[in-house]
Design a protein around this motif. Structure first.
Motif: not given
Length: 107
Positions: A98-107
């Motif tokens: 989840l952290d990786g997905s959020a980071s990739a989305a710029g969150w």
């Protein structure tokens, strides 16, 4: 595990998508899709229990809500634990994903 046989009708676009699934794999494909839907329903129920509303699919509005508000860590941790329990993955792996997905989305 016992299996039950069903006959279903689906719209043309769904039928077209199912035609690309390998012969003999349609049941597994549909089973996986239903299980993902059940997991999503369980996650939405957990979030609703914590007071979060469900919004219609709108990626731009969702990104704006995420940017404007942060989920309390306790709520996030409980959601991660529940997701880990449902998927059989370790909570640390779910959190990392989840952290990786959020980071990739710029969150």
């Amino acid at each position: 595990m016992t299996a039950r046989k069903f006959s279903i009708s689906v719209p043309e676009d769904v039928a077209a998508a199912m035609e690309v699934v390998a012969p003999g794999e349609v049941s597994a494909y549909v089973t996986e899709a239903l299980r993902r839907r059940q997991n999503g329903d369980a996650i939405r129920a957990t979030l609703a229990e914590q007071g979060f509303s469900e919004y219609p699919l709108n990626p731009e509005a969702s990104a704006a809500r995420v940017t404007a508000a942060h989920v309390r860590e306790g709520v996030r941790s409980r959601a991660i634990e529940r997701l880990a329990a449902m998927t059989g993955e370790p909570a640390a792996a779910v959190r990392q994903q989840l952290d990786g997905s959020a980071s990739a989305a710029g969150w």
